[in-house]
Write an enzyme that holds these catalytic residues in place. Structure first.
Site, PDB file in Angstrom:
ATOM      1  N   LYS A   1       8.621   4.472 -23.419  1.00  0.00           N
ATOM      2  CA  LYS A   1       8.984   5.373 -21.662  1.00  0.00           C
ATOM      3  C   LYS A   1       8.209   6.096 -20.772  1.00  0.00           C
ATOM      4  CE  LYS A   1      10.353   8.644 -24.685  1.00  0.00           C
ATOM      5  NZ  LYS A   1      11.836   9.084 -25.644  1.00  0.00           N
TER       6      LYS A   1
ATOM      7  N   ARG B   1      22.427  14.256 -28.086  1.00  0.00           N
ATOM      8  CA  ARG B   1      22.194  14.146 -26.460  1.00  0.00           C
ATOM      9  C   ARG B   1      22.486  13.306 -25.717  1.00  0.00           C
ATOM     10  NH1 ARG B   1      15.794  12.757 -26.657  1.00  0.00           N
ATOM     11  NH2 ARG B   1      16.413  11.460 -27.411  1.00  0.00           N
TER      12      ARG B   1
ATOM     13  N   TYR C   1      -6.437  34.680  -9.327  1.00  0.00           N
ATOM     14  CA  TYR C   1      -4.973  35.942  -8.530  1.00  0.00           C
ATOM     15  C   TYR C   1      -4.470  36.159  -9.559  1.00  0.00           C
ATOM     16  CZ  TYR C   1      -5.169  31.326  -5.055  1.00  0.00           C
ATOM     17  OH  TYR C   1      -5.185  29.878  -4.901  1.00  0.00           O
TER      18      TYR C   1
ATOM     19  N   MET D   1      -3.108  25.954  -8.918  1.00  0.00           N
ATOM     20  CA  MET D   1      -3.380  24.241  -8.739  1.00  0.00           C
ATOM     21  C   MET D   1      -4.667  23.713  -9.322  1.00  0.00           C
ATOM     22  SD  MET D   1      -1.340  22.877  -5.797  1.00  0.00           S
ATOM     23  CE  MET D   1       0.357  23.463  -6.097  1.00  0.00           C
TER      24      MET D   1
HETATM   25  C1  LIG Z   1      11.502   8.811 -26.775  1.00  0.00           C
HETATM   26  C2  LIG Z   1      11.970   8.400 -27.753  1.00  0.00           C
HETATM   27  C3  LIG Z   1      11.578   7.261 -29.339  1.00  0.00           C
HETATM   28  C4  LIG Z   1      10.209   7.938 -29.650  1.00  0.00           C
HETATM   29  O1  LIG Z   1       9.922   8.987 -29.935  1.00  0.00           O
HETATM   30  P1  LIG Z   1       8.834   9.377 -30.313  1.00  0.00           P
HETATM   31  O2  LIG Z   1       8.799  10.673 -30.810  1.00  0.00           O
HETATM   32  O3  LIG Z   1       7.804   9.785 -28.674  1.00  0.00           O
HETATM   33  O4  LIG Z   1       7.992   8.723 -31.330  1.00  0.00           O
HETATM   34  C5  LIG Z   1      12.541   7.087 -29.921  1.00  0.00           C
HETATM   35  N1  LIG Z   1      13.604   6.548 -29.637  1.00  0.00           N
HETATM   36  C6  LIG Z   1      14.522   7.793 -28.491  1.00  0.00           C
HETATM   37  C7  LIG Z   1      16.279   7.228 -29.033  1.00  0.00           C
HETATM   38  C8  LIG Z   1      14.196   8.442 -28.221  1.00  0.00           C
HETATM   39  O5  LIG Z   1      14.477   8.850 -26.957  1.00  0.00           O
END
Ligand SMILES: *Cc1c(COP(=O)(O)O)cnc(C)c1O
Length: 388
Positions: free
Chosen positions: A46, A144, A266, A313
């Site tokens: 992702k 979550r 800054y 930046m």
């Molecule tokens: C992002 C995610 C993972 C991978 O997590 P890592 O800690 O990067 O290995 C696995 N399962 C779910 C549901 C996630 O959201």
């Protein structure tokens, strides 16, 4: 071990580069795969493979033998499908309004987290006369995403709600697996066992990178590492069998000498306490360096120096020390500075930056912005090409 790029390996005209070692990525996947065998090992790709470039990382992982990929969004699923035509692709954010046809068209598997999504998916299946593969995400305590215990009980009493769907995976996600001794781990394992037993028999998945380190009880049929693949250490105490994959370089734009009392950057939050040699580095918060991370380490010619003053930046400034200290022979216009790398040589790591920014190493890696070109090393095919 891969050498960092030479100065001239920074693509011409660029101010910095993210170097990604694709051989190491593949080796990390194989090592994690061995760790969880006989369970299968997926790859979580992702957020553009944690910012490293899904277009290069997914083919490298597929070549290493990875057959299952997890993404968050429909757009990511479409890219993953293009890059891995035969792999299973799971979409963690599940079904959103209008996404069912797009996912069905590419054979991606939505991870369903609510009764509403299950209903929408079943309705889509009815109208298209298909029996799509889905994954069910049950909540074992992270709160979550995921079907609640109550939702799972509803499904177990009315299993016909799932009859039009091919439940190919039941999964959950751990909250505190980075801490081996946290009692939450065993509690979630137990909750997962119970919820799973109420659902149709399917392959199971619980562990992300950190959970994989907790032992075989957490491996089930499919492990889902992300961060560890990219070389990060997910556990606070256990060492994952992976090597760093990412190094971030930025050019020195200028070296200047300032007198005692001169302020830098800054708002003048830093003043030289002695005549000082400072260097301006071409990386700032628009490149993903957290603005709050003043003090973070930058390596020049084998020595780590602290960032002083406000991170801006596009630039930040490091203190090379008193004037009588040599800044090193190569510290000239455009020379490379290392923001972080594998740390082998005592150089800065993502963990060092996480400490300076009061965040975790995941955020440091994932936030490197698209402005910084990615450069791929040790890629089998095509070799040593740069993007964008
Ligand atoms: C992002 C995610 C993972 C991978 O997590 P890592 O800690 O990067 O290995 C696995 N399962 C779910 C549901 C996630 O959201």
């Amino acid at each position: 071990m891969s050498a960092p790029p030479e100065d001239n390996a920074l693509p011409p005209g660029t101010t910095g580069v993210v170097a990604v070692d694709l051989d190491r990525l593949a080796a990390n996947w194989r090592a994690l795969s061995n760790l969880v065998g006989p369970a299968d090992c997926a790859a979580v790709v992702k957020a553009d493979a944690y910012g490293l470039g899904a277009d290069r990382c997914i083919p490298a992982l597929a070549r290493a033998g990875c057959r299952s990929f997890f993404v968050a969004t429909t757009a990511e699923a479409m890219e993953a499908r293009r890059l891995a035509p035969d792999a299973a692709i799971y979409v963690l954010d599940g079904l959103l309004p209008g996404s069912a046809p797009a996912l069905a068209a590419i054979g991606a598997v939505p991870v369903l987290s609510s009764l509403l999504e299950i209903r929408a998916c079943a309705e889509f299946a009815r109208t298209t006369k298909a029996k799509p593969a889905v994954a069910l995400h049950v909540c074992s305590g992270l709160n979550r995403l995921g079907l609640s215990a109550g939702d799972v009980e509803v499904l177990s009493l009315a299993p016909e709600q799932l009859s039009g769907l091919d439940v190919s995976l039941v999964m959950s996600h751990l909250a505190s697996a980075d801490a081996v001794d946290d009692p939450m781990n065993a509690a979630q394992l137990k909750a997962f066992e119970r919820l799973r037993s109420l659902l149709p028999a399917a392959r199971a998945s619980l562990a992300a990178s950190d959970g994989m380190m907790l032992g075989p009880a957490y491996h089930y049929d499919l492990a889902r590492p992300g961060y560890a693949l990219y070389g990060g250490q997910p556990s606070r105490t256990l060492r994952a069998p992976v090597e760093p994959v990412v190094s971030v370089y930025a050019r020195i734009l200028q070296i200047r000498d300032v007198p005692t009392g001169a302020s830098v950057g800054y708002s003048g939050i830093w003043r030289a306490e002695r005549p000082s040699r400072i260097a301006t580095i071409a990386a700032g918060y628009a490149d993903g360096v957290p603005r709050i991370a003043t003090g973070g380490p930058v390596r020049v010619d084998g020595v780590n120096y602290p960032v002083v003053g406000r991170i801006a930046m596009d630039q930040m400034v490091i203190d090379l020390g008193p004037l009588n200290v040599s800044a090193g022979g190569r510290s000239v216009l455009g020379a490379e500075a290392v923001l972080f790398g594998n740390g082998d040589d005592g150089g800065p790591t993502a963990e060092d930056w996480a400490r300076a920014a009061g965040t975790n190493n995941y955020e440091i890696v994932a936030r490197i912005s698209p402005r910084v070109p990615r450069r791929y090393i040790n890629e089998e095919l095509p070799r040593d090409e740069s993007r964008p």
